[in-house]
Write a protein that holds these residues in place. Structure first.
Motif, PDB file in Angstrom:
ATOM      1  N   TYR A  43     -56.900  18.450  77.226  1.00 31.21           N
ATOM      2  CA  TYR A  43     -58.625  18.241  77.006  1.00 31.21           C
ATOM      3  C   TYR A  43     -59.208  19.609  77.376  1.00 31.21           C
ATOM      4  O   TYR A  43     -58.947  20.508  78.278  1.00 31.21           O
ATOM      5  N   VAL A  44     -60.191  19.880  76.578  1.00 31.15           N
ATOM      6  CA  VAL A  44     -60.961  21.284  76.838  1.00 31.15           C
ATOM      7  C   VAL A  44     -62.192  20.712  77.759  1.00 31.15           C
ATOM      8  O   VAL A  44     -62.845  21.923  78.370  1.00 31.15           O
ATOM      9  N   ALA A  45     -62.719  19.457  77.770  1.00 33.89           N
ATOM     10  CA  ALA A  45     -63.551  18.931  78.953  1.00 33.89           C
ATOM     11  C   ALA A  45     -62.867  17.754  79.429  1.00 33.89           C
ATOM     12  O   ALA A  45     -62.483  16.935  78.641  1.00 33.89           O
ATOM     13  N   PHE A  46     -62.808  17.704  80.693  1.00 36.07           N
ATOM     14  CA  PHE A  46     -62.307  16.427  81.287  1.00 36.07           C
ATOM     15  C   PHE A  46     -62.951  16.139  82.744  1.00 36.07           C
ATOM     16  O   PHE A  46     -62.759  17.040  83.619  1.00 36.07           O
ATOM     17  N   GLU A  47     -63.758  15.239  82.721  1.00 38.22           N
ATOM     18  CA  GLU A  47     -64.675  14.936  83.789  1.00 38.22           C
ATOM     19  C   GLU A  47     -64.046  13.400  84.529  1.00 38.22           C
ATOM     20  O   GLU A  47     -64.677  12.384  83.601  1.00 38.22           O
ATOM     21  N   VAL A  48     -63.511  13.410  85.374  1.00 36.32           N
ATOM     22  CA  VAL A  48     -63.095  12.231  85.796  1.00 36.32           C
ATOM     23  C   VAL A  48     -63.472  12.214  87.359  1.00 36.32           C
ATOM     24  O   VAL A  48     -63.216  13.307  88.040  1.00 36.32           O
ATOM     25  N   PRO A  49     -63.290  11.169  88.131  1.00 34.98           N
ATOM     26  CA  PRO A  49     -63.756  11.151  89.604  1.00 34.98           C
ATOM     27  C   PRO A  49     -62.640  11.810  90.443  1.00 34.98           C
ATOM     28  O   PRO A  49     -62.815  12.502  91.245  1.00 34.98           O
ATOM     29  N   ASN A  50     -61.455  11.914  90.068  1.00 29.35           N
ATOM     30  CA  ASN A  50     -60.360  12.383  90.869  1.00 29.35           C
ATOM     31  C   ASN A  50     -59.084  12.709  89.927  1.00 29.35           C
ATOM     32  O   ASN A  50     -58.307  12.048  89.408  1.00 29.35           O
ATOM     33  N   GLN A  51     -59.069  13.955  89.458  1.00 29.62           N
ATOM     34  CA  GLN A  51     -58.004  14.389  88.455  1.00 29.62           C
ATOM     35  C   GLN A  51     -56.627  14.205  88.980  1.00 29.62           C
ATOM     36  O   GLN A  51     -55.637  13.910  88.006  1.00 29.62           O
ATOM     37  N   ALA A  52     -56.378  14.321  90.214  1.00 28.86           N
ATOM     38  CA  ALA A  52     -54.855  14.213  90.794  1.00 28.86           C
ATOM     39  C   ALA A  52     -54.543  12.497  90.524  1.00 28.86           C
ATOM     40  O   ALA A  52     -53.572  12.342  90.141  1.00 28.86           O
ATOM     41  N   ALA A  53     -55.647  11.877  90.792  1.00 27.37           N
ATOM     42  CA  ALA A  53     -55.311  10.310  90.489  1.00 27.37           C
ATOM     43  C   ALA A  53     -55.159   9.674  89.026  1.00 27.37           C
ATOM     44  O   ALA A  53     -54.331   9.318  88.824  1.00 27.37           O
ATOM     45  N   SER A  54     -56.025  10.740  88.331  1.00 29.31           N
ATOM     46  CA  SER A  54     -55.962  10.432  86.928  1.00 29.31           C
ATOM     47  C   SER A  54     -54.554  10.849  86.324  1.00 29.31           C
ATOM     48  O   SER A  54     -53.833  10.216  85.504  1.00 29.31           O
ATOM     49  N   ALA A 123     -60.179  19.666  71.587  1.00 29.78           N
ATOM     50  CA  ALA A 123     -60.650  20.879  70.823  1.00 29.78           C
ATOM     51  C   ALA A 123     -61.274  20.182  69.310  1.00 29.78           C
ATOM     52  O   ALA A 123     -62.270  20.587  68.825  1.00 29.78           O
ATOM     53  N   ASP A 124     -60.526  19.151  68.870  1.00 33.77           N
ATOM     54  CA  ASP A 124     -60.535  18.725  67.793  1.00 33.77           C
ATOM     55  C   ASP A 124     -61.742  17.361  67.871  1.00 33.77           C
ATOM     56  O   ASP A 124     -62.028  16.441  67.270  1.00 33.77           O
ATOM     57  N   ARG A 125     -62.264  17.392  69.037  1.00 33.18           N
ATOM     58  CA  ARG A 125     -63.389  16.243  69.430  1.00 33.18           C
ATOM     59  C   ARG A 125     -62.916  14.884  69.654  1.00 33.18           C
ATOM     60  O   ARG A 125     -63.719  14.116  69.653  1.00 33.18           O
ATOM     61  N   SER A 126     -61.586  14.726  69.735  1.00 34.17           N
ATOM     62  CA  SER A 126     -61.155  13.328  69.786  1.00 34.17           C
ATOM     63  C   SER A 126     -61.313  13.095  71.391  1.00 34.17           C
ATOM     64  O   SER A 126     -61.457  14.357  72.012  1.00 34.17           O
ATOM     65  N   GLY A 127     -61.082  11.900  71.849  1.00 31.03           N
ATOM     66  CA  GLY A 127     -61.107  11.745  73.343  1.00 31.03           C
ATOM     67  C   GLY A 127     -61.507  10.465  73.727  1.00 31.03           C
ATOM     68  O   GLY A 127     -61.416   9.496  73.076  1.00 31.03           O
ATOM     69  N   PHE A 128     -62.286  10.379  74.843  1.00 28.29           N
ATOM     70  CA  PHE A 128     -62.769   9.018  75.278  1.00 28.29           C
ATOM     71  C   PHE A 128     -63.766   9.369  76.238  1.00 28.29           C
ATOM     72  O   PHE A 128     -64.253  10.497  76.952  1.00 28.29           O
ATOM     73  N   ARG A 144     -63.460   5.768  72.363  1.00 25.27           N
ATOM     74  CA  ARG A 144     -62.326   6.738  72.218  1.00 25.27           C
ATOM     75  C   ARG A 144     -62.264   7.067  70.588  1.00 25.27           C
ATOM     76  O   ARG A 144     -62.493   6.088  69.790  1.00 25.27           O
ATOM     77  N   ARG A 145     -61.882   8.070  70.397  1.00 20.90           N
ATOM     78  CA  ARG A 145     -61.417   8.551  69.016  1.00 20.90           C
ATOM     79  C   ARG A 145     -60.124   9.229  69.252  1.00 20.90           C
ATOM     80  O   ARG A 145     -59.865  10.158  69.800  1.00 20.90           O
ATOM     81  N   THR A 146     -59.217   8.666  68.276  1.00 19.15           N
ATOM     82  CA  THR A 146     -57.762   9.015  68.351  1.00 19.15           C
ATOM     83  C   THR A 146     -57.529  10.386  67.298  1.00 19.15           C
ATOM     84  O   THR A 146     -58.342  10.576  66.301  1.00 19.15           O
ATOM     85  N   ALA A 147     -56.796  11.262  67.958  1.00 19.69           N
ATOM     86  CA  ALA A 147     -56.934  12.277  67.117  1.00 19.69           C
ATOM     87  C   ALA A 147     -55.933  12.145  65.737  1.00 19.69           C
ATOM     88  O   ALA A 147     -55.136  11.341  65.779  1.00 19.69           O
TER      89      ALA A 147
END
Length: 147
Positions: A43-54, A123-128, A144-147
């Motif tokens: 991910y080029v952008a990743f915003e989650v409450p707790n990355q270690a948990a994720s 980077a390809d704008r796929s994600g969630f 979600r958009r599948t790559a």
């Protein structure tokens, strides 16, 4: 694809205490083959409450005829999935919907007053994007958009 973000069901995600035990049960019912959740590109952008948990969550997936079933075992670290499991027990945590454009779907949901709780883009704008919909929908909704 329909431009409504919550139109095309991709998967149902169930949180469980013991991933291996749950998979074995479903296999005893003739459901399989199961596979690890495909991580894809970083991910080029990743915003989650707790990355270690994720990062420490374990997933198994099963492609059925009309949708994907996902099982999620959260770690003991604090996360929305862990809190759900501790409070409600095992059960459906979220419904995931496939969209053509995650950013457009997120904007549409925001216009409807639904706020994101976590999001990731490659980077390809796929994600969630996960949304705070439990109070109104009874379950978390995800686009979600599948790559």
């Amino acid at each position: 694809m329909n431009h409504q973000p919550f139109h095309h069901l991709h998967h149902v995600c169930i949180v469980v205490h013991d991933l291996d035990k749950a998979v074995a049960y479903y296999q005893s019912l003739g459901m399989g083959p199961w596979f690890d959740y495909p991580k894809g590109q970083p991910y080029v952008a990743f915003e989650v409450p707790n990355q270690a948990a994720s990062d420490s969550m374990r997933y198994k997936c099963l492609d059925l005829a009309n949708f994907q079933l996902q099982l999620c075992q959260p770690s003991l670290l604090d996360s929305p999935q862990r809190r759900f499991l501790d409070t409600h027990g095992e059960g459906v945590y979220h419904l995931g919907f496939e969209v053509a454009d995650c950013d457009e779907a997120e904007a549409h949901a925001r216009q409807a007053g639904v706020l994101p709780t976590a999001r990731g883009r490659r980077a390809d704008r796929s994600g969630f994007t996960y949304f705070d919909t439990r109070a109104g929908a009874g379950v978390v909704l995800e686009v979600r958009r599948t790559a």
